[in-house]
Design an enzyme around this catalytic site. Structure first.
Site, PDB file in Angstrom:
ATOM      1  N   ASP A 261       1.125  -1.116  -0.078  1.00  0.00           N
ATOM      2  CA  ASP A 261      -0.145  -0.057  -0.438  1.00  0.00           C
ATOM      3  C   ASP A 261       1.232   1.178   0.231  1.00  0.00           C
ATOM      4  OD1 ASP A 261      -1.971   2.144   0.282  1.00  0.00           O
ATOM      5  OD2 ASP A 261      -3.430  -0.200   0.684  1.00  0.00           O
TER       6      ASP A 261
ATOM      7  N   ASN B 212      -6.535  -5.952  -5.040  1.00  0.00           N
ATOM      8  CA  ASN B 212      -7.480  -4.949  -4.353  1.00  0.00           C
ATOM      9  C   ASN B 212      -6.847  -3.949  -4.607  1.00  0.00           C
ATOM     10  OD1 ASN B 212      -9.994  -4.840  -2.647  1.00  0.00           O
ATOM     11  ND2 ASN B 212      -7.799  -4.055  -2.013  1.00  0.00           N
TER      12      ASN B 212
ATOM     13  N   TYR C 198     -12.352   4.882 -14.277  1.00  0.00           N
ATOM     14  CA  TYR C 198     -13.158   3.758 -13.369  1.00  0.00           C
ATOM     15  C   TYR C 198     -13.695   2.583 -14.315  1.00  0.00           C
ATOM     16  CZ  TYR C 198     -13.928   1.950  -9.336  1.00  0.00           C
ATOM     17  OH  TYR C 198     -14.625   1.082  -8.357  1.00  0.00           O
TER      18      TYR C 198
ATOM     19  N   LYS D 164     -12.460  -1.450 -14.869  1.00  0.00           N
ATOM     20  CA  LYS D 164     -13.208  -2.445 -13.897  1.00  0.00           C
ATOM     21  C   LYS D 164     -14.445  -3.584 -15.021  1.00  0.00           C
ATOM     22  CE  LYS D 164     -11.488  -1.211  -9.924  1.00  0.00           C
ATOM     23  NZ  LYS D 164     -11.009  -2.916  -9.242  1.00  0.00           N
TER      24      LYS D 164
ATOM     25  N   VAL E 101     -20.455  -0.965  -0.940  1.00  0.00           N
ATOM     26  CA  VAL E 101     -19.519  -0.912   0.084  1.00  0.00           C
ATOM     27  C   VAL E 101     -18.938  -0.033   1.147  1.00  0.00           C
ATOM     28  CG1 VAL E 101     -17.769  -2.906   1.584  1.00  0.00           C
ATOM     29  CG2 VAL E 101     -18.553  -3.180  -1.162  1.00  0.00           C
TER      30      VAL E 101
ATOM     31  N   THR F  25     -16.817   1.469   2.862  1.00  0.00           N
ATOM     32  CA  THR F  25     -15.837   1.331   3.526  1.00  0.00           C
ATOM     33  C   THR F  25     -15.220   3.265   4.838  1.00  0.00           C
ATOM     34  OG1 THR F  25     -14.879   2.669   1.315  1.00  0.00           O
ATOM     35  CG2 THR F  25     -14.421   0.173   1.224  1.00  0.00           C
TER      36      THR F  25
HETATM   37  N1  LIG Z   1     -16.094   0.319  -2.105  1.00  0.00           N
HETATM   38  C1  LIG Z   1     -16.715   0.051  -2.856  1.00  0.00           C
HETATM   39  O1  LIG Z   1     -18.362   0.060  -2.929  1.00  0.00           O
HETATM   40  C2  LIG Z   1     -16.360  -0.752  -3.874  1.00  0.00           C
HETATM   41  C3  LIG Z   1     -17.713  -0.929  -4.954  1.00  0.00           C
HETATM   42  C4  LIG Z   1     -17.258  -1.985  -5.800  1.00  0.00           C
HETATM   43  C5  LIG Z   1     -15.824  -2.049  -6.282  1.00  0.00           C
HETATM   44  N2  LIG Z   1     -14.780  -2.233  -5.045  1.00  0.00           N
HETATM   45  C6  LIG Z   1     -13.126  -2.367  -5.886  1.00  0.00           C
HETATM   46  O2  LIG Z   1     -12.645  -3.145  -4.696  1.00  0.00           O
HETATM   47  C7  LIG Z   1     -11.191  -2.930  -3.802  1.00  0.00           C
HETATM   48  C8  LIG Z   1     -11.303  -2.481  -3.357  1.00  0.00           C
HETATM   49  O3  LIG Z   1     -11.923  -1.460  -2.532  1.00  0.00           O
HETATM   50  P1  LIG Z   1     -11.974  -0.290  -1.846  1.00  0.00           P
HETATM   51  O4  LIG Z   1     -13.314   0.363  -0.859  1.00  0.00           O
HETATM   52  O5  LIG Z   1     -11.780  -0.693  -0.472  1.00  0.00           O
HETATM   53  O6  LIG Z   1     -10.783   0.911  -1.810  1.00  0.00           O
HETATM   54  P2  LIG Z   1     -10.347   2.419  -0.652  1.00  0.00           P
HETATM   55  O7  LIG Z   1      -9.720   3.374  -1.669  1.00  0.00           O
HETATM   56  O8  LIG Z   1     -10.736   2.581   0.478  1.00  0.00           O
HETATM   57  O9  LIG Z   1      -8.827   1.796  -0.330  1.00  0.00           O
HETATM   58  C9  LIG Z   1      -8.009   1.164  -1.496  1.00  0.00           C
HETATM   59  C10 LIG Z   1      -6.397   0.840  -0.336  1.00  0.00           C
HETATM   60  O10 LIG Z   1      -5.622   0.653  -2.362  1.00  0.00           O
HETATM   61  C11 LIG Z   1      -4.430   1.930  -2.357  1.00  0.00           C
HETATM   62  N3  LIG Z   1      -3.905   2.163  -2.676  1.00  0.00           N
HETATM   63  C12 LIG Z   1      -4.438   3.102  -4.458  1.00  0.00           C
HETATM   64  N4  LIG Z   1      -3.886   3.628  -4.635  1.00  0.00           N
HETATM   65  C13 LIG Z   1      -2.606   2.814  -4.333  1.00  0.00           C
HETATM   66  C14 LIG Z   1      -1.238   2.695  -5.343  1.00  0.00           C
HETATM   67  N5  LIG Z   1      -1.021   3.251  -6.199  1.00  0.00           N
HETATM   68  N6  LIG Z   1      -0.150   1.669  -4.859  1.00  0.00           N
HETATM   69  C15 LIG Z   1      -0.851   0.995  -3.722  1.00  0.00           C
HETATM   70  N7  LIG Z   1      -1.798   1.182  -3.170  1.00  0.00           N
HETATM   71  C16 LIG Z   1      -2.439   1.463  -4.076  1.00  0.00           C
HETATM   72  C17 LIG Z   1      -4.901   2.250  -0.861  1.00  0.00           C
HETATM   73  O11 LIG Z   1      -3.680   3.775   0.170  1.00  0.00           O
HETATM   74  C18 LIG Z   1      -5.931   2.378  -0.318  1.00  0.00           C
HETATM   75  O12 LIG Z   1      -5.307   1.552   0.879  1.00  0.00           O
HETATM   76  C19 LIG Z   1     -11.028  -1.647  -5.283  1.00  0.00           C
HETATM   77  O13 LIG Z   1     -10.723  -2.294  -6.598  1.00  0.00           O
HETATM   78  C20 LIG Z   1     -12.383  -1.261  -5.181  1.00  0.00           C
HETATM   79  O14 LIG Z   1     -12.637  -0.976  -7.011  1.00  0.00           O
HETATM   80  C21 LIG Z   1     -15.390  -1.378  -3.963  1.00  0.00           C
END
Ligand SMILES: NC(=O)c1ccc[n+]([C@@H]2O[C@H](COP(=O)([O-])OP(=O)(O)OC[C@H]3O[C@@H](n4cnc5c(N)ncnc54)[C@H](O)[C@@H]3O)[C@@H](O)[C@H]2O)c1
Length: 267
Positions: free
Chosen positions: A54, A107, A172, A176, A205, A207
């Site tokens: 991360d 992820n 995005y 995806k 989700v 978060t």
């Molecule tokens: N939260 C939702 O509602 C949702 C919905 C659909 C899909 N998703 C997918 O689920 C996964 C997780 O989503 P989330 O909501 O927990 O995201 P988030 O943004 O809360 O967390 C993403 C994490 O990735 C890290 N990150 C981002 N860019 C980075 C980089 N260049 N190098 C290293 N780390 C990096 C961030 O620091 C963070 O800790 C993602 O692939 C997202 O597209 C989430």
């Protein structure tokens, strides 16, 4: 429908125990916050040896400290996944200290919004790099070790967003959508080596980032009205699916997309 924001669950979910996950070497990208942090906790709770990459140093160090008493305490590695040399170095380091990776969870992502008129070629490239490119190169990095051991699991994270055609998210959603194609391609090419590749598709989700940036009581009500289930999806719900798909209980699951979205139809 009342326009109130549901409070977070008081207790983290108690996950099923998959004995096949104990001792497995697991790499989770973006494991410092959000769904990634739930994944780190869930896999550490199975007795797996977790490494997470991360750029969110403070949150990642905090998570590492919180899990220091896990059977195999997780290890945080600072790695900007936009930097492919740094990515390769991180996997080489993990290989040196732990051996072949058994499970890769792709992820990390970033769902920043944009207007069409503001998108430059450089911004396009950067969005594809943060949401798509690293998934391929992380898979490429773990494949030689998995081929040697004759087994492995890769879980790619897609998104429901493009299935719903959400606004101001075209780049995005483009990335995806491609991840579902990436999953099929890798599953076909790597299946012969005993490597399973699947795609997890989360819905909305709850978060910390989503709650901070996009969620209001109106948005909450809109999501709940569109879902079949009248409950928000939590990071632990996504981790529960990831545990199953990574375990030997999913031995015949590959090349597919698995939704965890409370049945979300229509935006
Ligand atoms: N939260 C939702 O509602 C949702 C919905 C659909 C899909 N998703 C997918 O689920 C996964 C997780 O989503 P989330 O909501 O927990 O995201 P988030 O943004 O809360 O967390 C993403 C994490 O990735 C890290 N990150 C981002 N860019 C980075 C980089 N260049 N190098 C290293 N780390 C990096 C961030 O620091 C963070 O800790 C993602 O692939 C997202 O597209 C989430």
């Amino acid at each position: 429908m009342t326009a109130s924001v549901q409070s977070a669950p008081a207790q983290p979910m108690e996950h099923a125990i998959y004995r096949s996950l104990a001792g497995k070497r697991v790499v989770i990208t973006g494991g410092g916050t959000g769904i990634g942090a739930a994944l780190v906790r869930a896999f550490a709770g199975q007795g797996a040896q977790v490494f997470f990459l991360d750029i969110a140093d403070a949150a990642s160090r905090e998570l590492e400290a919180a899990l220091k008493d896990a059977p195999l305490p997780p290890t945080f590695l600072h790695c900007d996944l936009l930097d492919l040399d740094a990515l390769a170095e991180s996997f080489a380091h993990i290989g040196k200290i732990a051996g072949a990776v058994d499970i890769l969870i792709n992820n990390a992502a970033n769902d920043d919004r944009h207007k069409m008129e503001d998108v430059s070629p450089a911004y396009w490239d950067e969005r594809m790099a943060v949401n798509l490119r690293h998934q391929y190169f992380c898979a490429q990095a773990v494949t030689p070790g998995m081929r040697e051991t004759g087994r492995g699991v890769i879980l790619n994270f897609g998104s429901i967003s493009w299935h719903l055609a959400l606004p101001n998210l075209t780049l995005y959603m483009t990335a995806k959508a491609a991840i579902e194609g990436l999953t099929r391609g890798l599953a076909r090419d790597l299946g012969v080596h005993g490597i399973r590749v699947n795609c997890i598709i989360p819905g909305a989700v709850r978060t910390p980032r989503q709650m901070r940036l996009w969620h209001s009581p109106e948005e909450e009500a809109r999501i709940l009205a569109a879902q079949c289930l009248d409950q928000r999806v939590e990071p632990d719900d996504v981790a529960a699916l990831a545990l199953f798909l990574a375990s030997d209980s999913a031995a015949k699951c590959s090349g597919r997309d698995y939704f965890v979205d409370a049945g979300w139809y229509g935006a």
